[in-house]
Design a protein around this motif. Structure first.
Motif, short mmCIF file in Angstrom:
data_model
loop_
_atom_site.label_atom_id
_atom_site.label_comp_id
_atom_site.label_asym_id
_atom_site.label_seq_id
_atom_site.Cartn_x
_atom_site.Cartn_y
_atom_site.Cartn_z
N PHE A 82 0.81 -1.06 0.09
CA PHE A 82 0.06 -0.11 0.02
C PHE A 82 0.91 1.17 -0.01
O PHE A 82 1.41 1.65 0.84
CB PHE A 82 -0.78 0.04 1.22
N ILE A 83 0.95 1.91 -1.14
CA ILE A 83 1.60 3.18 -1.09
C ILE A 83 0.81 4.35 -1.16
O ILE A 83 -0.27 4.40 -1.90
CB ILE A 83 2.42 3.01 -2.74
N MET A 84 1.18 5.25 -0.31
CA MET A 84 0.53 6.51 -0.06
C MET A 84 0.88 7.54 -1.04
O MET A 84 2.12 7.68 -0.99
CB MET A 84 0.44 6.84 1.49
N VAL A 85 0.27 8.16 -1.71
CA VAL A 85 0.40 9.30 -2.95
C VAL A 85 0.05 10.62 -2.07
O VAL A 85 -1.18 10.48 -2.26
CB VAL A 85 -0.01 8.96 -4.10
N THR A 86 1.01 11.23 -1.63
CA THR A 86 0.34 12.58 -1.04
C THR A 86 1.42 13.84 -0.89
O THR A 86 2.55 13.42 -1.13
CB THR A 86 0.05 11.86 0.53
N GLY A 89 3.77 15.90 3.95
CA GLY A 89 5.37 15.09 4.39
C GLY A 89 5.70 15.45 5.92
O GLY A 89 6.75 15.10 6.35
N ASP A 90 4.82 16.17 6.69
CA ASP A 90 5.03 16.21 8.09
C ASP A 90 5.32 15.11 9.03
O ASP A 90 4.56 14.04 8.54
CB ASP A 90 3.61 16.95 8.54
N LYS A 91 6.06 15.28 9.95
CA LYS A 91 6.55 14.12 10.33
C LYS A 91 5.54 13.20 11.14
O LYS A 91 5.24 11.99 11.04
CB LYS A 91 7.35 14.56 11.55
N GLU A 92 4.38 14.01 11.82
CA GLU A 92 3.33 13.29 12.31
C GLU A 92 2.63 12.59 11.47
O GLU A 92 1.84 11.47 11.88
CB GLU A 92 2.37 14.41 13.20
N VAL A 94 3.56 11.15 8.57
CA VAL A 94 4.34 10.10 8.15
C VAL A 94 4.29 8.71 9.14
O VAL A 94 4.17 7.79 9.09
CB VAL A 94 5.75 10.52 8.05
N VAL A 95 4.48 9.31 10.58
CA VAL A 95 4.29 8.28 11.56
C VAL A 95 3.01 7.79 11.82
O VAL A 95 2.87 6.53 12.12
CB VAL A 95 5.03 9.10 13.03
N GLN A 96 1.93 8.54 11.47
CA GLN A 96 0.72 7.93 11.66
C GLN A 96 0.47 6.93 10.58
O GLN A 96 -0.12 5.99 10.88
CB GLN A 96 -0.15 8.89 11.36
N ASP A 104 5.06 2.24 1.64
CA ASP A 104 5.88 3.16 1.34
C ASP A 104 4.95 4.67 0.98
O ASP A 104 3.79 4.78 1.15
CB ASP A 104 6.64 2.73 -0.11
N PHE A 105 5.79 5.65 0.50
CA PHE A 105 5.21 6.96 0.01
C PHE A 105 5.73 7.47 -1.12
O PHE A 105 6.77 7.09 -1.40
CB PHE A 105 5.60 7.98 1.25
#
Length: 303
Positions: A82-86, A89-92, A94-96, A104-105
């Motif tokens: 499952f790749i998130m296309v977004t 880019g905020d740390k919170e 990404v962690v979530q 992956d992103f």
């Protein structure tokens, strides 16, 4: 050997087409289906099997994060890449997503090379690279086009449209005509504040001034660099407004590019940035920006 199947989930038709055509240009044997939001994707995943999911984060009805959480709760989808296309880019964030089981992103905007590299990596981990390689053509020769979005959408056959160097662009439909009086003084790039933001392209980030804005598109001014922005190039417009530092990441593409000043060596470009998001929250944010009078309609370079 069975085809590799991919599900593309995004509420913006332009982004869905960009991903689908980009993948097909590299892997012509690949099977691709698409969904306009997480709810529709849920229905498709219930009745069909996919080897990879490429999903936007911000969508109406069901977000990408909600779809990811649902997928990981389903026995047959627990290990599906499952790749998130977004543009988040905020740390919170990404962690979530990592905690929810993202594979992956891909950050918006992205190039064809970035997209296909991520897809190869994800399918390689899932043991599907052999099937993917079986359908992949020989690497295409360089067409001379710097614009991946245009190449993907036209199959690499269209010429890149370059900005007219000797004329001031006409205002976008629905916008008041800008009052531009180029100054002799050397301008400085916009760096923040009212009516300013940044435009993120695959080739880099440009500070910009928002001359006009509507729910459909924004009229931006950027300083000309070594690489010219290209028509149909996908991008993300970051706007920060208000005392709370609220940031909107607006996805879209360049609808028009032209010289701002009536001279061949104009240092400034005027871009029409067409929004592709259908997210009600972003539309509401845009409405508030318009109500605040965010645009600098009388912006003069160097003033």
């Amino acid at each position: 050997m069975s085809k590799v199947s991919v599900l593309v989930v995004d509420d913006a038709p332009f982004i869905r087409d960009l991903i689908k055509k980009g993948l097909r240009s590299h892997f012509p044997g690949i099977r691709i289906e698409d969904a306009v939001n997480g709810r529709k994707a849920q229905q498709m995943l219930d009745r069909d099997s996919f080897d990879l999911i490429l999903c936007d984060w911000e969508m109406p009805e069901m977000s990408g994060l909600e779809l990811l959480t649902w997928c990981r709760a389903q026995e047959k989808l627990k290990t599906t890449p499952f790749i998130m296309v977004t543009s988040r880019g905020d740390k919170e964030n990404v962690v979530q997503a990592i905690q929810s089981g993202v594979s992956d992103f891909i950050g918006k905007p992205f190039s064809n090379e970035q997209l296909t590299t991520k897809v190869r990596k994800a399918l390689g981990r899932a043991g599907k690279l052999g099937a993917l390689a079986a359908s992949a053509p020989a690497r295409p020769t360089n067409t001379g086009m710097a614009n991946d979005s245009l190449a993907a959408l036209t199959g690499g056959k269209a010429e890149v449209v370059k900005p007219a160097a000797a004329s001031v662009a006409s205002p976008a439909p629905g916008f008041a005509a800008p009052l531009v009086q180029p100054a002799a003084a050397k301008p400085t790039a916009a760096s923040g504040g009212r009516g300013q933001g940044q435009l993120r392209l695959a080739s880099g980030t440009l500070a910009c001034v928002i001359k006009a804005i509507s729910l459909k598109e924004g009229l931006l001014v950027v300083k000309r660099g070594e690489t010219l922005p290209q028509v149909l190039e996908s991008a993300v417009l970051d706007l920060e407004q208000g005392e709370g530092g609220e940031v909107a990441r607006l996805n879209g593409y360049l609808h028009a590019v032209a010289a701002l000043e009536p001279k061949p060596d104009s240092e400034w470009l005027q871009l029409t940035f067409r929004f592709v998001d259908r997210d009600p929250q972003k539309l509401d944010y845009l409405s508030r920006l318009i109500a605040r009078g965010t645009a600098q309609r009388h912006f003069v370079p160097g003033a």
